[in-house]
Design a protein around this motif. Structure first.
Motif, PDB file in Angstrom:
ATOM      1  N   GLN A  19      29.476 -18.991  -0.581  1.00 16.93           N
ATOM      2  CA  GLN A  19      29.858 -20.352  -0.192  1.00 16.93           C
ATOM      3  C   GLN A  19      31.250 -20.382   0.435  1.00 16.93           C
ATOM      4  OE1 GLN A  19      29.601 -21.989  -4.173  1.00 16.93           O
ATOM      5  NE2 GLN A  19      31.760 -22.542  -4.127  1.00 16.93           N
ATOM      6  N   PHE A  20      32.134 -19.477   0.027  1.00 20.70           N
ATOM      7  CA  PHE A  20      33.470 -19.444   0.605  1.00 20.70           C
ATOM      8  C   PHE A  20      33.418 -18.965   2.054  1.00 20.70           C
ATOM      9  CE2 PHE A  20      34.030 -18.993  -3.980  1.00 20.70           C
ATOM     10  CZ  PHE A  20      34.833 -20.097  -4.223  1.00 20.70           C
ATOM     11  N   GLU A  21      32.529 -18.018   2.341  1.00 20.95           N
ATOM     12  CA  GLU A  21      32.316 -17.594   3.725  1.00 20.95           C
ATOM     13  C   GLU A  21      31.763 -18.757   4.540  1.00 20.95           C
ATOM     14  OE1 GLU A  21      29.695 -14.238   3.634  1.00 20.95           O
ATOM     15  OE2 GLU A  21      31.024 -13.096   2.326  1.00 20.95           O
ATOM     16  N   ASP A  22      30.831 -19.501   3.948  1.00 20.90           N
ATOM     17  CA  ASP A  22      30.225 -20.641   4.636  1.00 20.90           C
ATOM     18  C   ASP A  22      31.254 -21.732   4.921  1.00 20.90           C
ATOM     19  OD1 ASP A  22      27.823 -19.272   4.390  1.00 20.90           O
ATOM     20  OD2 ASP A  22      27.165 -20.422   2.641  1.00 20.90           O
ATOM     21  N   ILE A  23      32.165 -21.956   3.986  1.00 20.19           N
ATOM     22  CA  ILE A  23      33.219 -22.963   4.174  1.00 20.19           C
ATOM     23  C   ILE A  23      34.136 -22.538   5.323  1.00 20.19           C
ATOM     24  CG2 ILE A  23      35.312 -23.941   3.134  1.00 20.19           C
ATOM     25  CD1 ILE A  23      33.723 -23.878   0.423  1.00 20.19           C
ATOM     26  N   ALA A  24      34.513 -21.257   5.365  1.00 19.88           N
ATOM     27  CA  ALA A  24      35.376 -20.760   6.440  1.00 19.88           C
ATOM     28  C   ALA A  24      34.669 -20.894   7.791  1.00 19.88           C
ATOM     29  CB  ALA A  24      35.768 -19.305   6.182  1.00 19.88           C
ATOM     30  N   GLN A  25      33.391 -20.564   7.820  1.00 26.67           N
ATOM     31  CA  GLN A  25      32.628 -20.679   9.067  1.00 26.67           C
ATOM     32  C   GLN A  25      32.542 -22.143   9.504  1.00 26.67           C
ATOM     33  OE1 GLN A  25      28.649 -19.082   8.919  1.00 26.67           O
ATOM     34  NE2 GLN A  25      28.236 -19.596  11.030  1.00 26.67           N
ATOM     35  N   ALA A  26      32.265 -23.039   8.585  1.00 24.06           N
ATOM     36  CA  ALA A  26      32.193 -24.467   8.909  1.00 24.06           C
ATOM     37  C   ALA A  26      33.550 -24.970   9.417  1.00 24.06           C
ATOM     38  CB  ALA A  26      31.743 -25.264   7.695  1.00 24.06           C
ATOM     39  N   PHE A  27      34.629 -24.482   8.814  1.00 26.37           N
ATOM     40  CA  PHE A  27      35.966 -24.864   9.272  1.00 26.37           C
ATOM     41  C   PHE A  27      36.170 -24.443  10.728  1.00 26.37           C
ATOM     42  CE2 PHE A  27      40.253 -23.383  10.206  1.00 26.37           C
ATOM     43  CZ  PHE A  27      40.937 -24.582  10.141  1.00 26.37           C
ATOM     44  N   LEU A  28      35.801 -23.208  11.067  1.00 27.42           N
ATOM     45  CA  LEU A  28      36.001 -22.712  12.431  1.00 27.42           C
ATOM     46  C   LEU A  28      35.153 -23.494  13.434  1.00 27.42           C
ATOM     47  CD1 LEU A  28      36.193 -18.905  11.654  1.00 27.42           C
ATOM     48  CD2 LEU A  28      38.068 -20.379  12.449  1.00 27.42           C
ATOM     49  N   ILE A  29      33.945 -23.857  13.043  1.00 29.71           N
ATOM     50  CA  ILE A  29      33.091 -24.671  13.919  1.00 29.71           C
ATOM     51  C   ILE A  29      33.735 -26.040  14.144  1.00 29.71           C
ATOM     52  CG2 ILE A  29      30.877 -25.892  14.044  1.00 29.71           C
ATOM     53  CD1 ILE A  29      29.696 -23.383  12.558  1.00 29.71           C
ATOM     54  N   ARG A  30      34.241 -26.628  13.077  1.00 26.67           N
ATOM     55  CA  ARG A  30      34.912 -27.933  13.193  1.00 26.67           C
ATOM     56  C   ARG A  30      36.206 -27.816  13.997  1.00 26.67           C
ATOM     57  NH1 ARG A  30      35.833 -32.075  14.951  1.00 26.67           N
ATOM     58  NH2 ARG A  30      37.099 -33.629  13.935  1.00 26.67           N
ATOM     59  N   LEU A  31      36.944 -26.716  13.824  1.00 21.25           N
ATOM     60  CA  LEU A  31      38.165 -26.495  14.578  1.00 21.25           C
ATOM     61  C   LEU A  31      37.868 -26.423  16.077  1.00 21.25           C
ATOM     62  CD1 LEU A  31      41.227 -25.927  14.587  1.00 21.25           C
ATOM     63  CD2 LEU A  31      40.650 -23.508  14.356  1.00 21.25           C
ATOM     64  N   LEU A  32      36.830 -25.722  16.442  1.00 21.70           N
ATOM     65  CA  LEU A  32      36.452 -25.623  17.853  1.00 21.70           C
ATOM     66  C   LEU A  32      36.102 -27.009  18.403  1.00 21.70           C
ATOM     67  CD1 LEU A  32      35.947 -23.965  20.370  1.00 21.70           C
ATOM     68  CD2 LEU A  32      33.640 -23.499  19.509  1.00 21.70           C
ATOM     69  N   SER A  33      35.375 -27.767  17.634  1.00 19.11           N
ATOM     70  CA  SER A  33      35.031 -29.133  18.034  1.00 19.11           C
ATOM     71  C   SER A  33      36.289 -29.988  18.199  1.00 19.11           C
ATOM     72  CB  SER A  33      34.088 -29.743  17.001  1.00 19.11           C
ATOM     73  OG  SER A  33      33.800 -31.078  17.322  1.00 19.11           O
TER      74      SER A  33
END
Length: 160
Positions: A19-33
């Motif tokens: 889940q911590f990997e998933d949170i980091a990935q979601a953060f990067l997707i949101r950052l790009l947006s």
């Protein structure tokens, strides 16, 4: 010019949970947006992309590459500092996993700087040595450093 800075993703399956990997990935997707929505051209990462510095866990690495490719495709200029968790040797940035990201942005081995408008941005990867600043300029230091006598949550006390 708009700039985004972030640091300390510490991507790893902490306590065996992805889940911590998933949170980091979601953060990067949101950052790009966010960068897209706000016309941010430059993104500065200030160290500790991964948590474990002497092993490569392939799934989060591949996901990271996929996300960095998306930043590059949108012409976001990335700069990466090397944090203490990104370098397998304590007092050297040699052999850091961050060099694998060179295709997607600038990796700062130790120290570098750029001038944007009338401000000099200094980039300092994890080290014990501080750069000399040029007086008369507006200087901003972006770094991944210890704070002497700081007590980490693990009970470790920073010595330098």
């Amino acid at each position: 010019m708009k700039i985004v800075l972030f640091s300390d993703l510490h991507i790893f399956a902490h306590l065996g949970r992805t889940q911590f990997e998933d949170i980091a990935q979601a953060f990067l997707i949101r950052l790009l947006s966010y960068c897209r929505e706000n016309k941010v051209e430059k993104v500065f990462f200030l160290g500790d992309w991964f948590h474990i510095k002497n092993k490569l866990y392939v799934p989060p690495f591949i996901k990271s590459i996929d996300l960095l490719r998306a930043f590059r495709e949108e012409n976001r200029e990335l700069t990466f500092l090397i944090g203490n968790h990104d370098a397998p040797q304590m007092h050297s940035t040699d052999h850091s996993i961050m060099y694998a990201f060179q295709e997607y942005g600038k990796v700062v081995p130790l120290y570098d700087w750029i001038d944007l408008d009338d401000i000099r941005f200094h980039f300092l990867s994890y080290t014990n040595e501080l750069p000399e600043f040029e007086y008369g300029k507006k200087n901003i230091l972006l770094a991944h450093l210890d704070i002497k006598n700081f007590l980490m949550d693990s009970g470790f006390v920073c010595q330098e």
